[in-house]
Scaffold this active site. Structure first.
Site, mmCIF file in Angstrom:
data_model
loop_
_atom_site.group_PDB
_atom_site.id
_atom_site.type_symbol
_atom_site.label_atom_id
_atom_site.label_comp_id
_atom_site.label_asym_id
_atom_site.label_seq_id
_atom_site.Cartn_x
_atom_site.Cartn_y
_atom_site.Cartn_z
ATOM 1 C CG ASN A 13 -1.670 1.284 1.409
ATOM 2 O OD1 ASN A 13 -1.749 2.089 0.473
ATOM 3 N ND2 ASN A 13 -2.248 1.478 2.588
ATOM 4 C CE LYS A 15 0.142 3.212 4.744
ATOM 5 N NZ LYS A 15 0.275 3.264 6.184
ATOM 6 C CG HIS A 99 -5.567 2.182 5.251
ATOM 7 N ND1 HIS A 99 -5.069 3.107 6.157
ATOM 8 C CD2 HIS A 99 -4.605 1.255 5.097
ATOM 9 C CE1 HIS A 99 -3.844 2.724 6.505
ATOM 10 N NE2 HIS A 99 -3.544 1.608 5.879
ATOM 11 C CD GLU A 101 -2.503 5.598 6.687
ATOM 12 O OE1 GLU A 101 -2.539 5.647 5.445
ATOM 13 O OE2 GLU A 101 -1.600 5.020 7.318
ATOM 14 C CD GLU A 171 -3.316 -2.189 7.278
ATOM 15 O OE1 GLU A 171 -2.320 -2.568 6.652
ATOM 16 O OE2 GLU A 171 -3.767 -1.034 7.193
ATOM 17 N N GLY A 177 2.918 2.361 10.634
ATOM 18 C CA GLY A 177 3.911 3.420 10.452
ATOM 19 C C GLY A 177 4.654 3.785 11.730
ATOM 20 C CB SER A 217 5.529 -1.856 11.754
ATOM 21 O OG SER A 217 5.169 -0.500 12.010
#
Ligand code: 13P
Length: 257
Positions: A13, A15, A99, A101, A171, A177, A217
């Site tokens: 991904n 991003k 996701h 985010e 996730e 991250g 991660s």
């Protein structure tokens, strides 16, 4: 992972990273080192504008291209949005939905995630449905309830034959991250709970056929252990998917398992 019943999928991904020229460069770098044998499906999810470049660059490489988002309406006055059909028509195979985010910064909810899952499936795309708890939710001890709710809402109204086309990515928000990976036990526990939730909706045959990824991660060092867990069938990888060598190391870990 369990290759007998389901596909192993290693997906990047990107991003909001890389331009179209950098996409081409990444594909060239990847081509030079991507293993020929093919156990797992390799997917690269890129920003919308890079999709044509990615499709061209990965064409003869057995790397599928995915999008990072879509809008659930089929067409109309939705300035700036992209429909499932537009993605499908280009040759996109997968699309990330929900996701964290997007949930955090763009107001996505379990309801919009469900609508997007329906739209993706209707167009013949494979949604990669993201679920996961925040650190606060984990500390409150509500991880399993929350995951259960996210999974059940995402699949609401989806018939079994279409559910089989979905991928679920666990996730944990606190691991994205941050360099803080979930332990293999934590990942295994939640991925197993996801399969249990799917089993309660569709029964054992559908549940065992669905790929469940871990994301947060994941890197060349921890991939093998995470992927060795029985219900972890792949990875959704952010940072480490931006560098061809690290991405290939993770693919190799999946092939080795
Ligand atoms: P990182 O691998 O950078 O933690 O990102 C994970 C992720 O969000 C993939 O969708």
């Amino acid at each position: 992972m369990n290759r007998r019943y389901r596909k192993t999928i290693i997906a990047g991904n990107w991003k909001m990273n890389k331009t179209a020229s950098e996409t081409k460069q990444f594909a060239e770098d990847l081509k030079a080192i991507l293993p020929k044998g093919k156990w797992c499906e390799v997917v690269v999810c890129v920003p919308f504008v890079n999709i044509p470049a990615a499709l061209r660059a990965f064409k003869d490489m057995r790397v599928a291209v995915g999008a990072e988002n879509l809008y659930y309406e089929p067409k109309g006055a939705y300035t700036g949005e992209v429909s499932a059909e537009m993605l499908k028509d280009l040759g996109v195979k997968y699309v990330i939905v929900g996701h964290s985010e997007r949930r955090q910064y763009f107001g996505e909810t379990d309801i919009t995630v469900n609508k997007k899952v329906h739209a993706a499936l209707e167009a013949g795309l494979h949604p990669i449905i993201c679920v996961g708890e925040t650190l606060e939710q984990r500390e409150m001890g509500i991880t399993m309830d929350l995951i259960n709710l996210q999974v059940k809402s995402a699949f609401s109204g989806v018939p079994a034959d279409k559910a089989r086309k979905c991928v679920v990515a666990y996730e944990p928000v606190w691991a994205i991250g941050t360099g803080k990976t979930a332990t293999a036990e934590q990942a295994a526990e939640v991925c197993t709970a996801i399969r249990t939730a799917i089993r309660s909706l569709y029964g054992a045959r559908v549940a065992r056929s669905i790929t469940i990824q871990y994301g947060g991660s994941m890197n060349p060092k921890n991939a093998f252990e995470l992927l060795s867990q029985p219900d972890v069938d792949g990875g959704l990888i952010g940072g480490a998917a931006l560098k061809a060598d690290q991405f290939v190391d993770i693919i190799n870990a999946a092939n080795q398992e």
